[in-house]
Design a protein around this motif. Structure first.
Motif, short mmCIF file in Angstrom:
data_model
loop_
_atom_site.label_atom_id
_atom_site.label_comp_id
_atom_site.label_asym_id
_atom_site.label_seq_id
_atom_site.Cartn_x
_atom_site.Cartn_y
_atom_site.Cartn_z
N ASP A 169 0.76 -1.29 0.12
CA ASP A 169 0.06 0.04 -0.14
C ASP A 169 0.84 1.13 0.03
OD1 ASP A 169 -2.13 -1.48 -0.14
OD2 ASP A 169 -3.18 -0.77 2.02
N TYR A 170 1.87 1.30 0.72
CA TYR A 170 2.71 2.51 0.82
C TYR A 170 3.36 2.98 -0.60
CZ TYR A 170 6.94 -0.56 1.88
OH TYR A 170 7.97 -1.49 1.90
N ALA A 173 0.37 4.25 -2.27
CA ALA A 173 0.09 5.57 -1.76
C ALA A 173 1.12 6.49 -2.29
CB ALA A 173 0.10 5.51 -0.12
N ALA A 176 0.13 7.51 -5.61
CA ALA A 176 -1.09 8.51 -5.42
C ALA A 176 -0.80 9.88 -4.98
CB ALA A 176 -2.30 7.92 -4.34
N ASN A 192 13.39 -0.55 0.93
CA ASN A 192 12.81 -1.43 1.38
C ASN A 192 13.44 -2.78 1.21
OD1 ASN A 192 10.61 -0.57 3.61
ND2 ASN A 192 10.39 1.05 1.89
N ARG A 275 11.90 -0.13 12.70
CA ARG A 275 11.27 -1.03 13.56
C ARG A 275 12.09 -1.98 14.29
NH1 ARG A 275 8.00 -2.94 8.58
NH2 ARG A 275 10.13 -2.54 7.75
N LEU B 51 -9.49 4.03 -7.52
CA LEU B 51 -8.01 3.79 -7.86
C LEU B 51 -7.97 4.23 -9.46
CD1 LEU B 51 -6.67 0.78 -6.04
CD2 LEU B 51 -6.08 3.30 -5.72
N MET B 92 -5.45 11.31 -2.03
CA MET B 92 -6.07 10.06 -1.66
C MET B 92 -6.02 9.59 -0.32
SD MET B 92 -6.35 7.13 -4.71
CE MET B 92 -7.05 5.89 -4.04
N PHE B 94 -6.17 6.27 2.37
CA PHE B 94 -6.30 4.68 2.12
C PHE B 94 -6.92 4.12 3.23
CE2 PHE B 94 -3.15 6.12 -0.81
CZ PHE B 94 -3.41 5.21 -2.06
N ASP B 96 -6.10 1.19 5.17
CA ASP B 96 -5.05 0.82 6.47
C ASP B 96 -4.06 1.92 6.40
OD1 ASP B 96 -3.28 -0.46 7.88
OD2 ASP B 96 -3.23 -2.35 7.11
N ALA B 99 -0.17 0.39 6.83
CA ALA B 99 0.22 -0.34 5.44
C ALA B 99 0.41 0.88 4.30
CB ALA B 99 -0.68 -1.13 4.80
N ALA B 100 -0.14 2.05 4.43
CA ALA B 100 -0.13 2.88 3.48
C ALA B 100 1.26 4.06 3.91
CB ALA B 100 -1.31 3.64 3.35
N LEU B 101 1.82 3.75 4.77
CA LEU B 101 2.81 4.63 5.19
C LEU B 101 4.19 3.80 5.05
CD1 LEU B 101 1.45 6.32 8.34
CD2 LEU B 101 1.97 7.39 6.02
N ASN B 102 5.23 4.57 4.45
CA ASN B 102 6.59 3.75 4.35
C ASN B 102 7.09 3.54 5.66
OD1 ASN B 102 9.16 3.13 3.63
ND2 ASN B 102 9.26 4.06 1.65
N PRO B 103 7.39 2.42 6.05
CA PRO B 103 8.16 2.23 7.32
C PRO B 103 9.55 2.77 7.46
CG PRO B 103 8.17 0.24 6.17
CD PRO B 103 7.28 1.17 5.24
N TYR B 149 8.58 7.56 13.41
CA TYR B 149 8.13 6.65 12.19
C TYR B 149 6.77 5.94 12.65
CZ TYR B 149 13.25 7.02 11.07
OH TYR B 149 14.48 7.31 10.81
N HIS B 151 5.41 3.25 12.67
CA HIS B 151 5.17 2.28 13.66
C HIS B 151 5.03 2.64 15.24
CE1 HIS B 151 9.52 2.22 14.31
NE2 HIS B 151 9.31 1.77 15.41
N GLN B 152 5.61 3.98 15.41
CA GLN B 152 5.56 4.47 16.81
C GLN B 152 4.15 5.34 16.92
OE1 GLN B 152 9.51 6.48 16.03
NE2 GLN B 152 10.20 5.61 17.78
N ILE B 165 -1.30 13.87 4.47
CA ILE B 165 -0.39 13.48 3.04
C ILE B 165 -1.44 14.07 1.83
CG2 ILE B 165 0.56 11.92 1.62
CD1 ILE B 165 1.46 10.27 4.25
#
Ligand SMILES: Nc1ncnc2c1ncn2[C@@H]1O[C@H](COP(=O)(O)OP(=O)(O)O)[C@@H](O)[C@H]1O
Ligand SMILES: [Mg+2]
Lengths: 287, 264
Positions: A169-170, A173, A176, A192, A275, B51, B92, B94, B96, B99-103, B149, B151-152, B165
């Motif tokens: 998804d990222y 996104a 997008a 990644n 992470r 989409l 847009m 999303f 989740d 999931a839609a953010l770059n980790p 980040y 996950h935080q 965004i």
């Protein structure tokens, strides 16, 4: 937690620091040994065979009176050159095939996948034996065999990872948000994929050292005029029952170096992933 | 709506994947500043539809029909031209948010990315704007949180980032694909309020996708019901609650009543 560069993160990991220090030490030894060694590593002296370690002979001498320390020291150059070149070749093969297998037109992608599967069926040792039967044994054969053998491994793992990340998804996104294909690849997909790649590369380099030792041991690797830990191990293991102390030196050198590459790979992976950094910080807090 | 009219006009949108028609002859329009809900069960083609409005349908999907934004046809634009529309004219959000953010990227960098792309801001300027944007979507301690980040953050905070965004470049149209489905009920309400406020303030158009009529009722009154890739019913949320014609719509109404009872 604030932002740190991955190098700063690496320096906060004891295992990573130790592994990096060992590898830096090897590189320094490789450079120094090409201009100076305490004794000539190939100088034989039947009158000083099997000496125990002393100030003059730090690791003692072997059955033909060679200074084991000088030989192990000189052989760092072989190790460093093999690991570096095998690493470069494996990266080129791995990245090239992975890119062909994931970023191109469908038919190129799928043919590459088949090619990777075929190449993976050939173990590195077989490639080395094939090459050396044609070209004769040499370090070049070891480097080529590991470079191709492990490069294909890297390609398979990286290709899967590029495809997996490409479907996240990222990445969708990012597109997008208006990120173009170069930006998606460079800023989102490759970073990644990098952790997996780094671990695979460190495995390839560790394997290249084992393979050099093993192939030189079998006679497919370094020529007699090139100092090699594997060759020394081969020379000394015949006498292991009588002089067990001397085998320790090349054995320890190989083990520590392989371990260092594996640890450095893991530490780099952890250092580049926020992470995993967090997980480490948490376990430190618990400890 | 005439072709020159301001807003979004979708007509005859059809999508085939692997020979299967997953969206069939879908038409709807949203005038500037208006909102439209797109509702349907899971798998009815909601995500694919929105989409494909910005050319983001999967590579093996065949998209036909017309999508006009302020009179400009988007179907058939080159990837390069579409990239200039995405994030700048159309934002847009999303489903989740994790999931839609770059980790690997900080929150600030991710909010700043569309700003750097479309407004040519430097890294530093983009980061400064990202801090403002974070404040605007109600993130606590924006200067600090933009350095963290994904996950935080909590789920609700992540979706606030997702909204920041999407809205960073002040797009005239926002497409939201089930933006509250992954959140717990309390957070859901807060995020819906935020959506209301921001879309209002900006005077932007909104297409809000959901499978939950109760959620939709809080955001917009105009609704198109999708089933198996087809628009089976249109109207207002009130009208549908009073008397749904299509069995699928009746199912959605029953589901919404059930959740409302549970919640109250
Ligand atoms: N990448 C894809 N490849 C093939 N089929 C897909 C793909 N994405 C979605 N579909 C199919 O298209 C239909 C609509 O999916 P989607 O738009 O995601 O539904 P919704 O968002 O309404 O739950 C589903 O039947 C789904 O299986
Ligand atoms: Mg969906």
């Amino acid at each position: 937690m604030t932002k740190h560069s991955w190098a700063q993160e690496l320096l906060r990991r004891p295992a990573g620091v130790a592994a990096a220090a060992w590898i830096v030490l090897l590189v320094v030894a490789a450079v120094v040994s090409s201009v100076w060694t305490p004794h000539d590593p190939f100088d034989t002296d039947p009158y000083s065979a099997w000496q125990t370690p002393s100030l003059n002979h730090l690791f003692g001498t072997d059955g033909i009176g060679r200074d084991i320390f000088s030989y192990v020291f000189a052989a760092t150059r072989t190790t460093v050159v093999v690991a570096a070149l095998a690493g470069v070749l494996a990266s080129l093969v791995g990245i090239g095939l992975a890119a062909l297998g994931s970023l191109t037109a469908r038919w190129v992608r799928e043919s590459t996948a088949v090619l990777i599967d075929i190449l993976i069926a050939f173990p590195t040792i077989l490639i080395a034996m094939l090459l050396s039967s044609i070209l004769g044994g040499s370090l070049g054969v070891v480097i080529t065999a590991v470079g191709i053998g492990y490069g294909v491994n890297i390609a398979r793992v990286s290709r899967g990872e590029i495809r997996r990340v490409g479907r996240t998804d990222y990445v969708l996104a990012a597109r997008a948000s208006g990120v173009g294909s170069a930006g998606v690849l460079g800023r989102h997909i490759l970073p990644n994929v990098a952790p997996v790649f780094v671990v695979q590369l460190s495995l390839a380099m560790a394997t290249s050292i084992l393979a050099e030792a093993g192939l030189s041991y079998l006679g497919y690797g370094a020529s007699a005029s090139t100092a090699s830990w594997g060759r020394l191990l081969n020379d000394l293991q015949v006498y292991i029952a009588i002089h067990p102390g001397s085998v320790v030196w090349p054995g320890a050198a190989i083990t520590l170096t392989v371990l260092a590459f594996n640890l450095l790979g893991d530490a780099l992976r952890d250092a580049t992933d926020p992470r995993l950094r967090a997980r480490r910080a948490t376990s430190e807090a618990i400890a | 709506m005439s072709p020159e009219a301001a807003g979004l006009e979708v007509s005859g949108l059809s999508i085939d994947i692997g020979g299967r028609r997953v969206v069939d002859d879908l038409s709807f329009s949203v005038a500037t500043g208006e909102r439209l809900g797109l509702i349907g069960e899971s798998g009815s083609g909601k995500s694919l539809s929105i989409l494909s409005l910005v050319g983001l349908a999967p590579a093996d999907a065949v998209v036909a029909g017309s999508v006009r934004l302020d009179g400009r046809e988007l179907v058939g634009l080159s990837e390069r031209e579409l990239a200039r529309v995405r994030g700048r004219q159309i934002g847009m959000v999303f489903q989740d948010p994790l999931a839609a953010l770059n980790p690997l990227h900080t929150i600030g960098r991710q909010i700043g990315e569309p700003l750097r792309l479309h407004e040519g801001l430097s890294r530093r300027d983009a980061l400064e704007r990202a801090v403002d944007a974070a404040a605007e979507v109600g993130l606590p301690d924006p200067a600090q949180i933009t350095r963290l980040y994904p996950h935080q953050l909590s789920g609700g905070q992540r979706q606030r980032v997702g909204i920041a965004i999407a809205l960073a470049c002040r797009p005239a149209l926002i497409l939201a694909d089930e933006p509250t489905t992954a959140l717990d009920v309390t957070t859901q309400a807060a995020i819906l309020d935020l959506f209301q406020r921001l879309v209002d303030e900006r005077g932007a158009s909104l297409v809000f996708v959901t499978h939950d009529l109760a959620v939709l009722a809080r955001i917009t009154s105009d609704v198109v019901v999708l089933s198996h890739g087809r628009a089976v019913e249109r109207g207002t949320v009130d009208g549908i609650l009073r008397g749904a014609e299509h069995p699928v719509t009746q199912g959605l109404v029953a589901a919404a009543r059930a959740t409302t009872w549970r919640a109250s």
